[in-house]
Design a protein around this motif. Sequence first.
Motif, PDB file in Angstrom:
ATOM      1  N   LEU A  97       0.842  -1.203   0.000  1.00 14.85           N
ATOM      2  CA  LEU A  97       0.000   0.000   0.000  1.00 14.85           C
ATOM      3  C   LEU A  97       0.879   1.256   0.000  1.00 14.85           C
ATOM      4  CD1 LEU A  97      -2.697  -0.908   2.707  1.00 14.85           C
ATOM      5  CD2 LEU A  97      -3.090  -0.643   0.255  1.00 14.85           C
ATOM      6  N   PRO A  98       0.354   2.389  -0.458  1.00 17.84           N
ATOM      7  CA  PRO A  98       1.114   3.644  -0.355  1.00 17.84           C
ATOM      8  C   PRO A  98       1.462   3.939   1.116  1.00 17.84           C
ATOM      9  CG  PRO A  98      -0.810   3.942  -1.751  1.00 17.84           C
ATOM     10  CD  PRO A  98      -0.936   2.584  -1.137  1.00 17.84           C
ATOM     11  N   ASP A  99       2.538   4.711   1.328  1.00 17.37           N
ATOM     12  CA  ASP A  99       3.050   4.961   2.688  1.00 17.37           C
ATOM     13  C   ASP A  99       1.958   5.358   3.689  1.00 17.37           C
ATOM     14  OD1 ASP A  99       5.689   4.468   1.869  1.00 17.37           O
ATOM     15  OD2 ASP A  99       5.899   6.522   1.141  1.00 17.37           O
ATOM     16  N   LEU A 100       1.132   6.316   3.282  1.00 10.51           N
ATOM     17  CA  LEU A 100       0.131   6.851   4.206  1.00 10.51           C
ATOM     18  C   LEU A 100      -0.877   5.773   4.617  1.00 10.51           C
ATOM     19  CD1 LEU A 100      -0.935   9.396   5.598  1.00 10.51           C
ATOM     20  CD2 LEU A 100      -2.263   9.866   3.553  1.00 10.51           C
ATOM     21  N   TYR A 101      -1.370   5.030   3.642  1.00  9.57           N
ATOM     22  CA  TYR A 101      -2.369   4.010   3.934  1.00  9.57           C
ATOM     23  C   TYR A 101      -1.757   2.866   4.753  1.00  9.57           C
ATOM     24  CZ  TYR A 101      -5.288   6.345   0.430  1.00  9.57           C
ATOM     25  OH  TYR A 101      -6.034   7.261  -0.263  1.00  9.57           O
ATOM     26  N   ARG A 102      -0.534   2.464   4.380  1.00  8.74           N
ATOM     27  CA  ARG A 102       0.132   1.392   5.134  1.00  8.74           C
ATOM     28  C   ARG A 102       0.318   1.821   6.595  1.00  8.74           C
ATOM     29  NH1 ARG A 102       4.211   1.330   2.272  1.00  8.74           N
ATOM     30  NH2 ARG A 102       5.629   2.485   3.588  1.00  8.74           N
ATOM     31  N   SER A 103       0.718   3.075   6.761  1.00  9.12           N
ATOM     32  CA  SER A 103       0.968   3.567   8.113  1.00  9.12           C
ATOM     33  C   SER A 103      -0.302   3.557   8.970  1.00  9.12           C
ATOM     34  CB  SER A 103       1.549   4.982   8.023  1.00  9.12           C
ATOM     35  OG  SER A 103       1.754   5.492   9.301  1.00  9.12           O
ATOM     36  N   VAL A 104      -1.423   4.063   8.414  1.00  6.35           N
ATOM     37  CA  VAL A 104      -2.645   4.104   9.238  1.00  6.35           C
ATOM     38  C   VAL A 104      -3.162   2.693   9.541  1.00  6.35           C
ATOM     39  CG1 VAL A 104      -3.415   6.433   8.628  1.00  6.35           C
ATOM     40  CG2 VAL A 104      -4.161   4.521   7.237  1.00  6.35           C
ATOM     41  N   ILE A 105      -3.016   1.787   8.572  1.00  6.96           N
ATOM     42  CA  ILE A 105      -3.451   0.395   8.808  1.00  6.96           C
ATOM     43  C   ILE A 105      -2.609  -0.221   9.933  1.00  6.96           C
ATOM     44  CG2 ILE A 105      -3.378  -1.943   7.805  1.00  6.96           C
ATOM     45  CD1 ILE A 105      -5.752  -0.636   6.685  1.00  6.96           C
ATOM     46  N   HIS A 106      -1.302  -0.053   9.854  1.00  5.65           N
ATOM     47  CA  HIS A 106      -0.432  -0.619  10.897  1.00  5.65           C
ATOM     48  C   HIS A 106      -0.726   0.010  12.250  1.00  5.65           C
ATOM     49  CE1 HIS A 106       2.880  -2.188   7.964  1.00  5.65           C
ATOM     50  NE2 HIS A 106       2.037  -3.136   8.298  1.00  5.65           N
ATOM     51  N   LEU A 107      -0.859   1.332  12.286  1.00  3.34           N
ATOM     52  CA  LEU A 107      -1.089   2.009  13.572  1.00  3.34           C
ATOM     53  C   LEU A 107      -2.402   1.546  14.205  1.00  3.34           C
ATOM     54  CD1 LEU A 107       0.056   5.654  12.698  1.00  3.34           C
ATOM     55  CD2 LEU A 107       1.082   4.184  14.432  1.00  3.34           C
ATOM     56  N   HIS A 108      -3.431   1.404  13.381  1.00  7.96           N
ATOM     57  CA  HIS A 108      -4.750   1.086  13.928  1.00  7.96           C
ATOM     58  C   HIS A 108      -4.899  -0.394  14.280  1.00  7.96           C
ATOM     59  CE1 HIS A 108      -8.866   2.008  14.799  1.00  7.96           C
ATOM     60  NE2 HIS A 108      -9.320   1.095  13.956  1.00  7.96           N
ATOM     61  N   TYR A 109      -4.514  -1.259  13.343  1.00 10.38           N
ATOM     62  CA  TYR A 109      -4.805  -2.685  13.553  1.00 10.38           C
ATOM     63  C   TYR A 109      -3.655  -3.442  14.227  1.00 10.38           C
ATOM     64  CZ  TYR A 109      -8.821  -1.895  10.596  1.00 10.38           C
ATOM     65  OH  TYR A 109     -10.009  -1.409  10.094  1.00 10.38           O
ATOM     66  N   TRP A 110      -2.438  -2.992  14.022  1.00 13.59           N
ATOM     67  CA  TRP A 110      -1.290  -3.705  14.618  1.00 13.59           C
ATOM     68  C   TRP A 110      -0.970  -3.111  15.990  1.00 13.59           C
ATOM     69  CZ3 TRP A 110       4.311  -3.592  12.125  1.00 13.59           C
ATOM     70  CH2 TRP A 110       5.155  -4.442  12.862  1.00 13.59           C
ATOM     71  N   MET A 111      -0.832  -1.786  16.031  1.00 13.37           N
ATOM     72  CA  MET A 111      -0.400  -1.189  17.297  1.00 13.37           C
ATOM     73  C   MET A 111      -1.556  -0.713  18.161  1.00 13.37           C
ATOM     74  SD  MET A 111       3.071   0.364  15.847  1.00 13.37           S
ATOM     75  CE  MET A 111       2.905  -0.295  14.239  1.00 13.37           C
TER      76      MET A 111
END
Lengths: 188, 102
Positions: A133-147
């Motif tokens: 995914l693009p940086d921004l989308y990857r980041s929000v997905i990781h922050l929300h679902y992983w962290m």
Amino acid sequence: MTLCEPATDADLVSAFVERGDDAAFTELVARHKQAVFRLAVSILGAGLEAEAEEITQEVFLRAFQRLKDFRGDSAVGSWLYRITWNLAVDLKQRARYRRPHLDVDSLSVADTSGRTPERLERERIVMECVDELPDLYRSVIHLHYWMGCGIEEIAAYLTAPSSTVKSYLYRARRRLEQRLAERGIRDE
Amino acid sequence: MSEDRMENLLRETLGERDVPRLAPGFERRVLAQALADQTQRLTVRGRRWLLAYGVAAVCASVLIVARIDWPALSPFAVPVLAPLSFGLTLGAPELLRKLRGG
């Protein structure tokens, strides 16, 4: 400021810049280190946690050198997150160049007990698609679902309104859905 | 794929992964590294000061010798020598401070 009130970030910055108070700087690092690290990990993704720690260190080393130039137009946290974002995105691009695909070991979870081979394979594909995914989308997905970060917390990291973060999350899921469909993972 | 299904898929895949954390003592390591880098930068600055000071001192010496040997040079040498000597005198304590990493 009274004894009961903890020093604000601005107080710590002025103590460090005006009096060279190293303890104030250490306190600033202690307050923001996990957030900076989480943001770096969210951009870099799984398997690059050591690089995220290096970026976190670099962010604070830069802050140490440049805090005297910090004008206070934004919160200290936002300033640190912006530096983190730039460094992590830059490193991610170089990491992609060095390693076009994530290796399987870095994608698998430590405890695979109770998981069928099919589920492990599906998780691997999901992780790969998230990584593309693009940086921004990857980041929000990781922050929300992983962290496990809430919308407000992510909004603070990205210096964006909560509604915008919700919109990023929605669009990220839609993009992910398309990529997963291309890899043969559809609604069962 | 429905929104709920996608939510579940992401929670199953990402939510069960360990959340990475920084090792304890991170802030102490950062401060130690920052102070070490600062000292290094000061030492580099000290070397630059030493080079500039050395060049100025050599220029002043050449001018003094030239002035003694060729008195006709005096009208040109004095306006240069005066500020140069002044700078060298004032710069000496600062040079020492920079070399000590202060």
